[in-house]
Design a protein around this motif. Structure first.
Motif, PDB file in Angstrom:
ATOM      1  N   LEU B 117      13.835  -4.939  -3.760  1.00  0.00           N
ATOM      2  CA  LEU B 117      13.177  -5.475  -2.676  1.00  0.00           C
ATOM      3  C   LEU B 117      12.657  -4.378  -1.755  1.00  0.00           C
ATOM      4  CD1 LEU B 117      11.576  -8.113  -1.868  1.00  0.00           C
ATOM      5  CD2 LEU B 117      13.330  -8.407  -0.185  1.00  0.00           C
ATOM      6  N   ALA B 118      13.827  -3.734  -1.403  1.00  0.00           N
ATOM      7  CA  ALA B 118      13.333  -2.495  -0.587  1.00  0.00           C
ATOM      8  C   ALA B 118      12.377  -1.385  -1.325  1.00  0.00           C
ATOM      9  CB  ALA B 118      14.943  -1.748  -0.174  1.00  0.00           C
ATOM     10  N   LEU B 119      12.775  -1.327  -2.485  1.00  0.00           N
ATOM     11  CA  LEU B 119      12.266  -0.336  -3.410  1.00  0.00           C
ATOM     12  C   LEU B 119      10.438  -0.617  -3.398  1.00  0.00           C
ATOM     13  CD1 LEU B 119      14.331   0.552  -6.378  1.00  0.00           C
ATOM     14  CD2 LEU B 119      13.557   2.215  -4.578  1.00  0.00           C
ATOM     15  N   VAL B 120      10.241  -1.894  -3.663  1.00  0.00           N
ATOM     16  CA  VAL B 120       9.003  -2.613  -3.844  1.00  0.00           C
ATOM     17  C   VAL B 120       8.116  -2.485  -2.575  1.00  0.00           C
ATOM     18  CG1 VAL B 120       7.458  -4.395  -4.428  1.00  0.00           C
ATOM     19  CG2 VAL B 120       9.386  -3.712  -5.888  1.00  0.00           C
ATOM     20  N   ARG B 121       8.996  -2.822  -1.566  1.00  0.00           N
ATOM     21  CA  ARG B 121       8.239  -2.867  -0.295  1.00  0.00           C
ATOM     22  C   ARG B 121       7.919  -1.327   0.225  1.00  0.00           C
ATOM     23  NH1 ARG B 121      11.229  -5.562   4.606  1.00  0.00           N
ATOM     24  NH2 ARG B 121       9.688  -4.302   5.717  1.00  0.00           N
ATOM     25  N   LEU B 122       8.621  -0.126  -0.325  1.00  0.00           N
ATOM     26  CA  LEU B 122       8.450   1.055   0.053  1.00  0.00           C
ATOM     27  C   LEU B 122       7.231   1.446  -0.789  1.00  0.00           C
ATOM     28  CD1 LEU B 122       9.861   3.506   1.615  1.00  0.00           C
ATOM     29  CD2 LEU B 122      10.902   4.062  -0.316  1.00  0.00           C
ATOM     30  N   ALA B 123       7.091   1.066  -2.167  1.00  0.00           N
ATOM     31  CA  ALA B 123       5.928   1.506  -2.839  1.00  0.00           C
ATOM     32  C   ALA B 123       4.839   0.874  -2.467  1.00  0.00           C
ATOM     33  CB  ALA B 123       6.199   1.008  -4.514  1.00  0.00           C
ATOM     34  N   LEU B 124       4.811  -0.303  -1.762  1.00  0.00           N
ATOM     35  CA  LEU B 124       3.674  -0.901  -1.192  1.00  0.00           C
ATOM     36  C   LEU B 124       3.018  -0.892  -0.027  1.00  0.00           C
ATOM     37  CD1 LEU B 124       4.472  -4.743  -2.463  1.00  0.00           C
ATOM     38  CD2 LEU B 124       2.622  -3.134  -3.272  1.00  0.00           C
ATOM     39  N   ARG B 125       3.874   0.229   0.671  1.00  0.00           N
ATOM     40  CA  ARG B 125       3.638   0.599   2.085  1.00  0.00           C
ATOM     41  C   ARG B 125       2.207   1.273   2.194  1.00  0.00           C
ATOM     42  NH1 ARG B 125       8.083   3.878   5.374  1.00  0.00           N
ATOM     43  NH2 ARG B 125       9.758   2.284   4.721  1.00  0.00           N
ATOM     44  N   PRO B 126       1.666   2.111   1.379  1.00  0.00           N
ATOM     45  CA  PRO B 126       0.610   2.354   1.549  1.00  0.00           C
ATOM     46  C   PRO B 126      -0.669   1.219   1.463  1.00  0.00           C
ATOM     47  CG  PRO B 126       1.336   3.749  -0.068  1.00  0.00           C
ATOM     48  CD  PRO B 126       2.258   2.787   0.269  1.00  0.00           C
ATOM     49  N   LEU B 127      -0.266   0.371   0.898  1.00  0.00           N
ATOM     50  CA  LEU B 127      -1.289  -0.683   0.424  1.00  0.00           C
ATOM     51  C   LEU B 127      -0.994  -1.701   1.559  1.00  0.00           C
ATOM     52  CD1 LEU B 127      -0.866  -0.856  -3.208  1.00  0.00           C
ATOM     53  CD2 LEU B 127      -2.609   0.647  -1.963  1.00  0.00           C
ATOM     54  N   HIS B 128      -0.012  -1.822   2.542  1.00  0.00           N
ATOM     55  CA  HIS B 128       0.141  -2.797   3.459  1.00  0.00           C
ATOM     56  C   HIS B 128      -0.889  -2.774   4.477  1.00  0.00           C
ATOM     57  CE1 HIS B 128       2.682  -5.271   5.795  1.00  0.00           C
ATOM     58  NE2 HIS B 128       2.477  -4.576   6.883  1.00  0.00           N
ATOM     59  N   ASP B 129      -1.467  -1.649   4.963  1.00  0.00           N
ATOM     60  CA  ASP B 129      -2.604  -1.866   5.807  1.00  0.00           C
ATOM     61  C   ASP B 129      -3.610  -1.985   4.968  1.00  0.00           C
ATOM     62  OD1 ASP B 129      -4.303  -1.400   7.507  1.00  0.00           O
ATOM     63  OD2 ASP B 129      -4.124   0.737   8.259  1.00  0.00           O
ATOM     64  N   THR B 130      -4.218  -3.378   5.212  1.00  0.00           N
ATOM     65  CA  THR B 130      -5.375  -3.546   4.196  1.00  0.00           C
ATOM     66  C   THR B 130      -6.530  -2.952   4.618  1.00  0.00           C
ATOM     67  OG1 THR B 130      -5.470  -5.645   5.706  1.00  0.00           O
ATOM     68  CG2 THR B 130      -4.619  -5.804   3.477  1.00  0.00           C
ATOM     69  N   ASP B 131      -6.616  -2.565   5.887  1.00  0.00           N
ATOM     70  CA  ASP B 131      -7.943  -1.972   6.611  1.00  0.00           C
ATOM     71  C   ASP B 131      -7.984  -0.670   5.783  1.00  0.00           C
ATOM     72  OD1 ASP B 131      -9.007  -3.750   8.083  1.00  0.00           O
ATOM     73  OD2 ASP B 131      -8.714  -2.377   9.831  1.00  0.00           O
ATOM     74  N   ARG B 132      -6.904   0.119   5.805  1.00  0.00           N
ATOM     75  CA  ARG B 132      -7.086   1.535   5.278  1.00  0.00           C
ATOM     76  C   ARG B 132      -7.323   1.577   3.813  1.00  0.00           C
ATOM     77  NH1 ARG B 132      -7.259   6.010   3.710  1.00  0.00           N
ATOM     78  NH2 ARG B 132      -6.225   7.689   4.542  1.00  0.00           N
ATOM     79  N   ALA B 133      -6.462   0.523   3.104  1.00  0.00           N
ATOM     80  CA  ALA B 133      -6.636   0.397   1.777  1.00  0.00           C
ATOM     81  C   ALA B 133      -7.971   0.001   1.043  1.00  0.00           C
ATOM     82  CB  ALA B 133      -5.596  -0.403   1.056  1.00  0.00           C
ATOM     83  N   SER B 134      -8.475  -0.813   1.932  1.00  0.00           N
ATOM     84  CA  SER B 134      -9.910  -1.387   1.542  1.00  0.00           C
ATOM     85  C   SER B 134     -10.911  -0.319   1.911  1.00  0.00           C
ATOM     86  CB  SER B 134     -10.303  -2.587   2.273  1.00  0.00           C
ATOM     87  OG  SER B 134     -10.336  -2.720   3.366  1.00  0.00           O
ATOM     88  N   ARG B 135     -10.813   0.297   3.032  1.00  0.00           N
ATOM     89  CA  ARG B 135     -11.867   1.322   3.354  1.00  0.00           C
ATOM     90  C   ARG B 135     -11.813   2.461   2.172  1.00  0.00           C
ATOM     91  NH1 ARG B 135     -10.302   4.568   7.895  1.00  0.00           N
ATOM     92  NH2 ARG B 135      -8.996   2.995   8.580  1.00  0.00           N
ATOM     93  N   THR B 136     -10.512   2.849   1.703  1.00  0.00           N
ATOM     94  CA  THR B 136     -10.570   3.810   0.574  1.00  0.00           C
ATOM     95  C   THR B 136     -11.142   3.163  -0.648  1.00  0.00           C
ATOM     96  OG1 THR B 136      -8.192   4.389   1.652  1.00  0.00           O
ATOM     97  CG2 THR B 136      -8.876   5.145  -0.542  1.00  0.00           C
ATOM     98  N   LEU B 137     -10.981   1.847  -0.961  1.00  0.00           N
ATOM     99  CA  LEU B 137     -11.639   1.104  -2.301  1.00  0.00           C
ATOM    100  C   LEU B 137     -13.401   1.363  -2.164  1.00  0.00           C
ATOM    101  CD1 LEU B 137      -9.235  -1.562  -3.280  1.00  0.00           C
ATOM    102  CD2 LEU B 137      -9.624   0.423  -4.657  1.00  0.00           C
TER     103      LEU B 137
END
Lengths: 119, 140
Positions: B117-137
């Motif tokens: 769970l800690a590993l997946v949370r770490l891997a998902l951290r860049p996508l956690h901020d939906t604003d930043r991720a959707s702007r990138t997309l």
């Protein structure tokens, strides 16, 4: 003529990987240390001892770290000596490579992710 | 005030005995470490890796190595927190640690018993901020 060449040398750098000539300052005034197109960088400063480094190796982007403020940091690794550095992401960096790096671990999980759905 | 009922210099108290219990140097806890983040006792024997350097529960580590992994030459001894996950070309996940006191970075392979769970949370951290991720997309 030489004046122009010097000006170019001061304000721009050539990417060690894709050969793109990029300006040293980004459009928002922040200092740029990696190529905006392929995100590769060069190993010029030594982070263990401090000061400049003699390595001069190419640094490839490997991961994205997130600060507490939510800003993305780009983590580079030197292909010659394996040293890691982190730098803030610029606004005009290649978004495709950034996004690809962010989702890359999820494409190859070391354990089945389906099990996490039942938590 | 110490009691001095006997004349000085005539002390027949025996000196303190040397301890024969070895906790860390080469004794029964030589292969263990205690996590600097969550105080979990961790054995160095890990499934899947011979170089465990972080806690399997909270993924925290300690800044003890300088340039070469395992050289124990750093004087920092700061706590290192996991900041990012990346994959090697062969598909292995690696964790990037950053020292909280000096900012140094290091990378280590994940172990078989690391908290998924800690590993997946770490891997998902860049996508956690939906604003930043959707702007990138959108900018793609």
């Amino acid at each position: 003529m030489s004046n122009t060449a010097n000006t170019l040398k001061i304000h721009t750098f050539t990417c060690a990987w894709c050969g793109l000539t990029a300006t040293k300052t980004a459009s928002d005034g922040s200092l740029r240390n990696h190529c905006p197109s392929c995100l590769h960088s060069q190993h010029v400063s030594d982070h263990v001892e401090g000061g400049p480094s003699e390595c001069d190796g190419r640094m490839s982007p490997i991961a994205i770290a997130v600060l507490r403020t939510g800003d993305w940091m780009l983590i580079h690794r030197c292909v010659r000596c394996d040293e890691l550095t982190s730098n803030p992401v610029c606004a005009d960096d290649n978004q495709l490579i950034l996004m690809r790096m962010a989702v890359r671990p999820l494409a190859q999980p070391p354990f089945p992710l389906e099990a996490l759905g039942s938590l | 005030m110490p009691r001095r009922t006997r004349p000085r210099g005539h002390d027949d108290r025996r000196s303190q005995r040397r301890k024969d219990v070895l906790h860390e140097a080469s004794g029964h806890r030589a292969n263990d470490f205690r996590c600097a983040g969550c105080r979990l006792d961790v054995s160095l024997h890990a499934p899947g890796t011979a170089h465990r350097n972080h806690c399997p529960q909270c993924l925290a580590s300690l800044h003890v190595d300088r340039r070469i992994p395992g050289d124990r030459a750093s004087e920092c001894r700061g706590r290192m927190e996991a900041v990012a996950v990346f994959t090697r070309p062969d598909g292995e996940w690696m964790i990037v640690h950053q020292c909280l006191s000096c900012g140094e970075l290091s990378s280590n392979r994940i172990a078989g018993d690391d908290n998924a769970l800690a590993l997946v949370r770490l891997a998902l951290r860049p996508l956690h901020d939906t604003d930043r991720a959707s702007r990138t997309l959108i900018n793609l």
